[in-house]
Design an enzyme around this catalytic site. Structure first.
Site, mmCIF file in Angstrom:
data_model
loop_
_atom_site.group_PDB
_atom_site.id
_atom_site.type_symbol
_atom_site.label_atom_id
_atom_site.label_comp_id
_atom_site.label_asym_id
_atom_site.label_seq_id
_atom_site.Cartn_x
_atom_site.Cartn_y
_atom_site.Cartn_z
ATOM 1 N N SER A 17 123.960 -0.796 91.969
ATOM 2 C CA SER A 17 124.352 -0.936 90.570
ATOM 3 C C SER A 17 123.565 -2.103 89.986
ATOM 4 O O SER A 17 123.465 -3.168 90.594
ATOM 5 C CB SER A 17 125.857 -1.161 90.468
ATOM 6 O OG SER A 17 126.278 -0.901 89.146
ATOM 7 N N GLU A 18 123.008 -1.888 88.789
ATOM 8 C CA GLU A 18 122.028 -2.836 88.269
ATOM 9 C C GLU A 18 122.611 -4.197 87.926
ATOM 10 O O GLU A 18 121.864 -5.164 87.768
ATOM 11 C CB GLU A 18 121.287 -2.238 87.067
ATOM 12 C CG GLU A 18 122.162 -1.824 85.903
ATOM 13 C CD GLU A 18 122.550 -0.351 85.956
ATOM 14 O OE1 GLU A 18 122.755 0.180 87.067
ATOM 15 O OE2 GLU A 18 122.664 0.257 84.869
ATOM 16 N N ASN A 19 123.934 -4.294 87.817
ATOM 17 C CA ASN A 19 124.511 -5.609 87.561
ATOM 18 C C ASN A 19 124.560 -6.489 88.805
ATOM 19 O O ASN A 19 125.005 -7.631 88.718
ATOM 20 C CB ASN A 19 125.915 -5.469 86.956
ATOM 21 C CG ASN A 19 126.850 -4.667 87.821
ATOM 22 O OD1 ASN A 19 126.485 -3.613 88.318
ATOM 23 N ND2 ASN A 19 128.059 -5.154 88.019
ATOM 24 N N ASN A 45 121.162 4.984 92.424
ATOM 25 C CA ASN A 45 121.780 4.374 91.244
ATOM 26 C C ASN A 45 122.310 5.489 90.358
ATOM 27 O O ASN A 45 121.573 6.419 90.007
ATOM 28 C CB ASN A 45 120.751 3.517 90.486
ATOM 29 C CG ASN A 45 121.391 2.734 89.356
ATOM 30 O OD1 ASN A 45 121.932 3.314 88.422
ATOM 31 N ND2 ASN A 45 121.330 1.413 89.451
ATOM 32 N N SER A 69 117.962 -7.583 90.798
ATOM 33 C CA SER A 69 118.402 -6.191 90.786
ATOM 34 C C SER A 69 117.400 -5.289 90.069
ATOM 35 O O SER A 69 117.082 -4.189 90.538
ATOM 36 C CB SER A 69 119.768 -6.105 90.103
ATOM 37 O OG SER A 69 120.306 -4.816 90.241
#
Lengths: 231, 220, 231, 220
Positions: free
Chosen positions: D49-51, D27, D91
């Site tokens: 990606s945290e989204n 990340n 996530s």
């Protein structure tokens, strides 16, 4: 590559005394090939986290139990298998019982790095004895701890070479949460496909949770007939 | 006045079916609740099963069984238009979060204030709870189906539970072969007698005081 | 039927002072049609739960903010919109900040009927001040409360007539958790399809979470050009 | 000895790229970390990606932008074979649960024992934290990329944080334009000097005591 030639090889590193999560609700979604490999492997004093321990007649985890390899079982419903009840009565098996939703949530919490959660389910009952309880918004809740495992054995329908998994219908049950809660997660699948063949929005278990993949050799219909299912 | 067992079960299931409203998301326990769909207009409610399916149909013919599609009773069921599959954590999130409109479930005892016992019997090893506590604690409405008394005549509707509780103050309705009760703000209310049943019989076979709605003539 | 003719009609019952969850990460997955309807609706003193409050230039929730309708915002990242920063500095907007993962988990906990959860994220920091903290397995955790809403407004790609939802790519973000945490969840979608047209294993939000569905009238590209996205 | 900014950023990103191993789930924060992919063999790591995406490719050409496919910096990215999408709760479960192998992230300060500050500056309204705390607390390995000092020369590597902490004892490596440090069991260890940089310069510009591995000749 994550794909292993044999189910036994996929259990490399599994040792006596470990905690092993095993997916499935009854035999549906149970990793029957990996359970057979676990029997063959020989590890003992295992703690098994699974909703139930197979079905009578040595089906699924009931076979591992019959071999005397399970010291402790954490699950929600052991009553349906008389072989489990008998093992408890003989003092050979220790059982930790959780409400089924608490079991699922505790496994999810383990995989998701949480330290515990408050749930209203079971609060004030026998199953909350010895656990912290408190009123939240006027309702009694019980604090439940996360569950994690050294190995998680899961059953899926399809995997790609990266280890992305797709489950078939109600085969999902505890498998996705367990896949995330195991230090080493091994999946057995019916079909291996090319990377890119699984539509990205349909993948249930992303590959970062899956360390090893093997082909399923045993199907549910190999151990339970349609007539038995309909009984 | 007592019927043969299968008929008692049907009477209870048929009446329980009338507790469901069109469009309800309904979770059915094993036993009598499993008989409820026979008395519901097909497609009028959405059946939820805690092992991970919302919206499913009847038991398939043997040659149409899909071994990966079962309900919580491990019985094969069928896909219908609009069926959705999900995992156990998501499924119990639906239940616990109050998104299942009605659960119909069996019980060993129900108390006057809506406590329920349906999972453990003292003196026997307690080795199974399944989704009972989740459904009792989480369903928006909890409808209990059970025979009015034990086989030996002991009442199942009681002032205080003598069996280990599953959940407290959660029962909304109790349907037996004799009567229908509701628990309203912690008080047990008789709302209906099954055909041919008298208030006297219900009083005799019920182990808790109850109110009734239509100000019936007081009886001795 | 759940499908409504207008976005404004889909907000029926929304009142001053209510808590409204609004999906989206930036503008991606934000229900822009329903946000416009919320502006038109006129409800004020709202508490908005959303990762951020739109983007500068009155895009997304920034428009509702400019109309002075938001009293409090619960989210993780308001810094990127100077209009939000200015509203806070003027004392017009109260902000509750949570780590983004804690925000997502608190919304999930709200929808899943949990009373709270312990997380290591944020423990010992400014954001844990006033919250219960404890060591679990030797690591400091903070207790976080669930979040629920009177209304949840979400954006999806496709819906069937029952309200089953499928999201497109990273449009998911906070939408599935919010859909479950709202007493009344309204979804705006690009496409309405027949019941049975969405493959059952691909549905992200099952219909029991969705009360009302409307067609999206505003697309992200209507308010933000590709050039702006690439900037 | 000091380069122009873009070059400094590239030097840091290039060295940070060598902290990644083939197959890592990685990340990347905004700023310098976003430059890392330019120095990684395409396809050798999986970007998270945290989204809500795992496995994605470069920024698309303007005519290939999909507005529903962005990374956590809200930049359009591209689907690659094996890409997976999921929601924010899932996530961050990956991040918090230790399933992301490496996070590369910027910082305002790092302490000798691996505490990190990268979200708040005292005296300014604290209105954004995003996924910083989650990534710092949850990633299996945390690699910090930052310029060695503030523009005014104040060190960013310090004995004790003076800025509000993001997380405690979590930093594994610090990559600057001058050096690479590791935090080993709570101790700061210098493991590498960037080309042309002397130990004396690093000492002068570092606000914390540190050890170094190859028993270099003591200097004044």
């Amino acid at each position: 590559m994550k794909v292993r030639d044999s189910a036994l090889a996929a259990l490399d590193g599994l040792r006596d005394g470990m905690t092993v999560m095993v997916g499935g609700f009854g035999l549906v979604g149970a990793p029957l090939t990996l359970i057979d490999a676990l029997c063959e492997h020989g590890a003992r004093d295992l703690t098994i986290v699974s909703n139930n321990l197979g079905e009578p007649g040595g089906k699924g985890l009931s076979r591992l139990l019959a071999l005397g390899r399970i010291r402790r079982a954490v699950g929600s419903y052991f009553t349906s298998n008389p072989e489990v009840v008998a093992a408890v009565e003989r003092g050979e098996l220790e059982v930790t019982l959780l409400p089924q939703g608490t079991l699922a949530e505790a496994i999810r919490a383990g995989g998701a790095g949480l330290g515990g959660f408050f749930t209203p389910v079971g609060a004030g009952t026998l199953l909350a004895e010895g656990k912290e309880q408190r009123l939240i918004d006027g309702r009694l809740h019980v604090l439940e701890s996360p569950l994690r495992a050294d190995f998680s054995l899961v059953r899926a329908w399809r995997a790609d070479g990266l280890g992305n998994l797709v489950y078939d219908k109600t085969q999902q049950n505890f498998n996705p949460a367990m896949a995330a809660a195991g230090a080493v997660t091994v999946a057995e699948v019916d079909e291996l496909v090319e990377v890119g063949d699984l539509p990205p929005a349909t993948i249930h278990t992303p590959h970062l949770y899956v360390k090893r993949v093997v082909r399923a050799q045993v199907r549910i219909t190999d151990v339970k007939s349609v007539e038995e299912m309909l009984r | 006045m007592t019927s043969v067992r299968p008929s008692v079960r049907s009477v209870i299931a048929e009446r329980a079916a009338r507790e469901l409203r069109a469009g309800d998301v309904v979770n059915l326990g094993i036993g009598i609740p499993a008989l409820v769909p026979a008395f519901v207009t097909p497609g009028s409610v959405f059946l939820h099963s805690e092992n991970g399916v919302l919206g499913f149909g009847d038991t398939p013919a043997p040659d149409a069984v899909d071994p990966n599609l079962v309900n919580a009773g491990k019985q094969p069921v069928t896909e219908v238009p609009g069926s959705v599959y999900f995992d156990s954590a998501a499924s119990f999130g639906m239940i616990r979060g109050g998104h299942v409109d009605v659960a119909v479930i069996g019980a060993l005892q129900v108390s006057a204030r809506g406590d329920i016992a349906n999972w453990a019997v003292p003196g026997k090893a307690v080795l199974g709870v399944g989704g009972a506590m989740d459904l009792c604690a989480g369903a928006r409405r909890l409808v209990v189906t059970m025979t009015h008394t034990e086989k030996d005549g002991r009442p199942k509707i009681v002032e205080e539970l003598s069996l280990p509780a599953t959940a407290f103050g959660v029962v909304d309705a109790v349907v037996t072969e004799l009567a229908v009760f509701r628990v309203v703000e912690g008080r047990l209310v008789l709302v209906e007698l099954q055909p041919g049943v008298t208030l006297a019989e219900v009083r005799e076979k019920t182990g808790a005081a109850f109110e009734w709605r239509d100000a019936p003539t007081p009886e001795a």
